[in-house]
Design an enzyme around this catalytic site. Structure first.
Site, PDB file in Angstrom:
ATOM      1  N   HIS A 266       5.744   8.769   8.593  1.00 11.09           N
ATOM      2  CA  HIS A 266       6.604   9.928   8.361  1.00 11.09           C
ATOM      3  C   HIS A 266       7.979   9.438   7.943  1.00 11.09           C
ATOM      4  O   HIS A 266       8.466   8.446   8.470  1.00 11.09           O
ATOM      5  CB  HIS A 266       6.705  10.783   9.631  1.00 11.09           C
ATOM      6  CG  HIS A 266       7.145  12.171   9.341  1.00 11.09           C
ATOM      7  ND1 HIS A 266       8.458  12.499   9.116  1.00 11.09           N
ATOM      8  CD2 HIS A 266       6.429  13.310   9.213  1.00 11.09           C
ATOM      9  CE1 HIS A 266       8.538  13.794   8.868  1.00 11.09           C
ATOM     10  NE2 HIS A 266       7.328  14.305   8.906  1.00 11.09           N
ATOM     11  N   ASP A 321      -0.441  15.630  11.266  1.00  9.53           N
ATOM     12  CA  ASP A 321      -1.739  15.889  10.632  1.00  9.53           C
ATOM     13  C   ASP A 321      -2.863  15.031  11.189  1.00  9.53           C
ATOM     14  O   ASP A 321      -4.026  15.265  10.887  1.00  9.53           O
ATOM     15  CB  ASP A 321      -1.628  15.656   9.113  1.00  9.53           C
ATOM     16  CG  ASP A 321      -0.668  16.645   8.482  1.00  9.53           C
ATOM     17  OD1 ASP A 321      -0.793  17.832   8.789  1.00  9.53           O
ATOM     18  OD2 ASP A 321       0.205  16.223   7.707  1.00  9.53           O
TER      19      ASP A 321
HETATM   20  N1  COA Z   1      -0.551   4.002   5.560  1.00  8.96           N
HETATM   21  C1  COA Z   1      -0.206   2.717   5.294  1.00  8.96           C
HETATM   22  N2  COA Z   1       1.063   2.298   5.099  1.00  8.96           N
HETATM   23  C2  COA Z   1       2.020   3.219   5.213  1.00  8.96           C
HETATM   24  C3  COA Z   1       1.749   4.567   5.501  1.00  8.96           C
HETATM   25  C4  COA Z   1       0.405   4.937   5.674  1.00  8.96           C
HETATM   26  N3  COA Z   1       0.058   6.212   5.945  1.00  8.96           N
HETATM   27  N4  COA Z   1       2.903   5.269   5.527  1.00  8.96           N
HETATM   28  C5  COA Z   1       3.886   4.391   5.278  1.00  8.96           C
HETATM   29  N5  COA Z   1       3.351   3.153   5.082  1.00  8.96           N
HETATM   30  C6  COA Z   1       4.088   1.916   4.782  1.00  8.96           C
HETATM   31  C7  COA Z   1       4.489   1.896   3.317  1.00  8.96           C
HETATM   32  O1  COA Z   1       3.484   1.294   2.524  1.00  8.96           O
HETATM   33  C8  COA Z   1       5.755   1.086   3.363  1.00  8.96           C
HETATM   34  O2  COA Z   1       5.389  -0.276   3.482  1.00  8.96           O
HETATM   35  P1  COA Z   1       6.268  -1.433   2.755  1.00  8.96           P
HETATM   36  O3  COA Z   1       7.638  -1.326   3.370  1.00  8.96           O
HETATM   37  O4  COA Z   1       5.550  -2.679   3.078  1.00  8.96           O
HETATM   38  O5  COA Z   1       6.260  -1.082   1.285  1.00  8.96           O
HETATM   39  C9  COA Z   1       6.396   1.509   4.682  1.00  8.96           C
HETATM   40  O6  COA Z   1       5.316   1.939   5.511  1.00  8.96           O
HETATM   41  C10 COA Z   1       7.411   2.627   4.540  1.00  8.96           C
HETATM   42  O7  COA Z   1       6.763   3.740   3.958  1.00  8.96           O
HETATM   43  P2  COA Z   1       7.336   4.648   2.788  1.00  8.96           P
HETATM   44  O8  COA Z   1       6.303   4.755   1.704  1.00  8.96           O
HETATM   45  O9  COA Z   1       8.695   4.187   2.395  1.00  8.96           O
HETATM   46  O10 COA Z   1       7.459   6.025   3.534  1.00  8.96           O
HETATM   47  P3  COA Z   1       7.897   7.411   2.893  1.00  8.96           P
HETATM   48  O11 COA Z   1       8.910   7.961   3.802  1.00  8.96           O
HETATM   49  O12 COA Z   1       8.259   7.301   1.455  1.00  8.96           O
HETATM   50  O13 COA Z   1       6.549   8.276   2.952  1.00  8.96           O
HETATM   51  C11 COA Z   1       4.770   9.518   3.874  1.00  8.96           C
HETATM   52  C12 COA Z   1       6.220   9.062   4.041  1.00  8.96           C
HETATM   53  C13 COA Z   1       4.474  10.576   4.920  1.00  8.96           C
HETATM   54  C14 COA Z   1       4.572  10.146   2.483  1.00  8.96           C
HETATM   55  C15 COA Z   1       3.846   8.282   4.052  1.00  8.96           C
HETATM   56  O14 COA Z   1       3.981   7.768   5.348  1.00  8.96           O
HETATM   57  C16 COA Z   1       2.386   8.633   3.770  1.00  8.96           C
HETATM   58  O15 COA Z   1       1.965   8.588   2.618  1.00  8.96           O
HETATM   59  N6  COA Z   1       1.612   8.969   4.828  1.00  8.96           N
HETATM   60  C17 COA Z   1       0.235   9.405   4.634  1.00  8.96           C
HETATM   61  C18 COA Z   1       0.184  10.861   4.210  1.00  8.96           C
HETATM   62  C19 COA Z   1       0.452  11.793   5.353  1.00  8.96           C
HETATM   63  O16 COA Z   1      -0.118  11.667   6.419  1.00  8.96           O
HETATM   64  N7  COA Z   1       1.303  12.775   5.088  1.00  8.96           N
HETATM   65  C20 COA Z   1       1.646  13.792   6.059  1.00  8.96           C
HETATM   66  C21 COA Z   1       3.064  13.660   6.509  1.00  8.96           C
HETATM   67  S1  COA Z   1       3.417  14.785   7.819  1.00  8.96           S
END
Ligand code: COA
Length: 385
Positions: A266, A321
């Protein structure tokens, strides 16, 4: 040059007094009230009014609001006809966006909101909020029957919002545990600061577009798998993994392929989402009462444990979720209805932000950093190579 922050991470887009998140401590509060306390002690109607008006209502105000909601549950025959004409195989979020947007044709959008935002506007905003909050539940439940070739179940004015929703969805009067769990789920998903769908609603609202357009923008945004669409993906992912003993190999493979693990991570929380903690307990409560723990839940627990060792250092933990889909699955709700149910709840927060945006409006119009070609001369088509 201004600094560019992808995804506007950490950039304040507004001032708001509706909800707050402490991402380090894992705290979410609506108008100052902790989500755990609201999930235990409140109901959706009261929480919705708290979000809209800013204070917990007294019993007369709550009764009045509750009666207004009950009186606005029915949807027009013409809206049901629009739904009947949609392909049954389409995703319910597409249906929901279409149906909500179609309401604008019946209840009008144009020329009602004024830039000065006076008491007339406030009255209109309240009435529209009631109308849309009430109808959202009816539309989502009706689709379950319409897409299967049946007539929708008529809403019951003698039931609470959560009770009536489950009744309309399943056609069966729900038992008290089902009602309590659905009510808590509706409370927990109702609001979450400036998330993507709320921001989309605010951008649309800032143009003084009417409420059906505002909410239609929010629904489209909620549907994406990185946002509300994740709850459906979680269950599909757990189905794919199959058993707890498959978790390790499956996870290694996904991380190797740089794929996201649905329901994990998140932008705001660097710890486990407080709503995931409550939902996890509810899955256990459901299993206790029904007498069996689902294999899907066992797989989810194993995956959470495996992820913690690998992703915990990045602050990636279960979000809302992760366990909601399992709970809905256990309650017999079709997987593709999970995200629409999210909308049945989040509508309260969207309407509260619509109202807040209008109370101190300035159109959203950010800037950009241009990365395209410098100025150049137009080349006639016959001279292009
Ligand atoms: N699975 C694997 N790795 C994850 C991850 C996940 N669900 N969520 C974050 N990470 C990792 C990223 O790859 C990144 O790694 P890095 O620093 O080595 O590149 C790090 O954690 C930071 O993540 P980031 O992509 O910068 O987070 P964000 O704030 O841009 O994105 C979400 C947030 C929610 C979009 C992201 O966590 C995600 O895609 N989660 C899955 C979808 C989901 O469950 N969404 C519902 C949200 S309520």
């Amino acid at each position: 040059m201004s600094e560019y922050l992808p995804g506007l991470a950490g950039v304040p887009a507004t001032k708001s007094n509706i909800s707050s998140i402490d991402g380090e401590k894992g705290i979410l509060a609506y108008r100052g009230y902790d989500i755990q306390e609201l999930a235990e002690k409140s109901n959706f109607e009261e929480t919705a009014l708290l979000l809209l008006d800013g204070e917990l209502p007294d019993s007369a105000a709550l009764e009045d609001f509750d009666q207004q909601l009950r009186g606005e549950r029915k949807i027009k025959y013409h809206v049901r006809e629009i739904m009947r004409n949609l392909p049954a195989t389409g995703h319910p979020m597409e249906m929901l966006q279409t149906a909500i947007s179609s309401l604008g044709m019946f209840y009008g959008n144009a020329g009602i909101l004024t830039e000065s935002y006076g008491s007339e506007d406030l009255y209109y905003v309240h009435n529209m909020s009631v109308k849309i909050i009430a109808r959202m539940a009816t539309i989502v439940a009706a689709w379950e029957h319409v897409r299967n070739g049946y007539d929708p179940i008529e809403p019951r004015p003698d039931m609470t919002h959560a009770e009536n929703f489950m009744y309309m969805l399943t056609g069966v009067e729900p038992d008290p545990l089902t009602v309590r769990i659905m009510d808590a789920c509706l409370i927990m998903h109702a609001e979450h600061t400036i998330n993507a769908s709320t921001f989309a609603a605010m951008v649309c609202a800032s143009t003084l577009a009417g409420p059906f357009r505002v909410i239609s923008a929010a629904i489209g945004t909620l549907a994406g798998p990185l946002h509300g669409g994740a709850n459906q993906r979680v269950v599909e992912m757990l189905d794919e993994i199959g058993r707890p003993e498959n978790v390790k190999d499956w996870l290694d493979m996904k991380l190797e392929e740089k794929e996201v693990i649905w329901g994990m991570g998140h932008r705001e929380y660097k710890t486990k989402d407080p709503r995931a903690i409550i939902l996890q307990k509810m899955v256990m409560e459901w299993a206790d009462k029904k007498g069996n723990l689902s294999p899907m839940f066992e797989t989810a627990l194993a995956l959470e444990e495996a992820c913690e060792t690998i992703l915990g250092s990045k602050g990636v933990y279960p979000n809302v979720d992760y366990y909601s889909g399992i709970l809905y699955s256990e309650m017999g709700i079709p997987t593709d209805q999970f995200t629409p149910i999210f909308a049945v709840s989040r509508i309260a927060g969207w309407m509260a932000h619509w109202r807040e945006q209008l109370s101190d409006n300035r159109i959203f119009r950010p800037t950009q950093i241009y990365t395209g070609h410098p100025p150049r001369d137009y080349v006639p088509i016959e001279q292009r190579s």
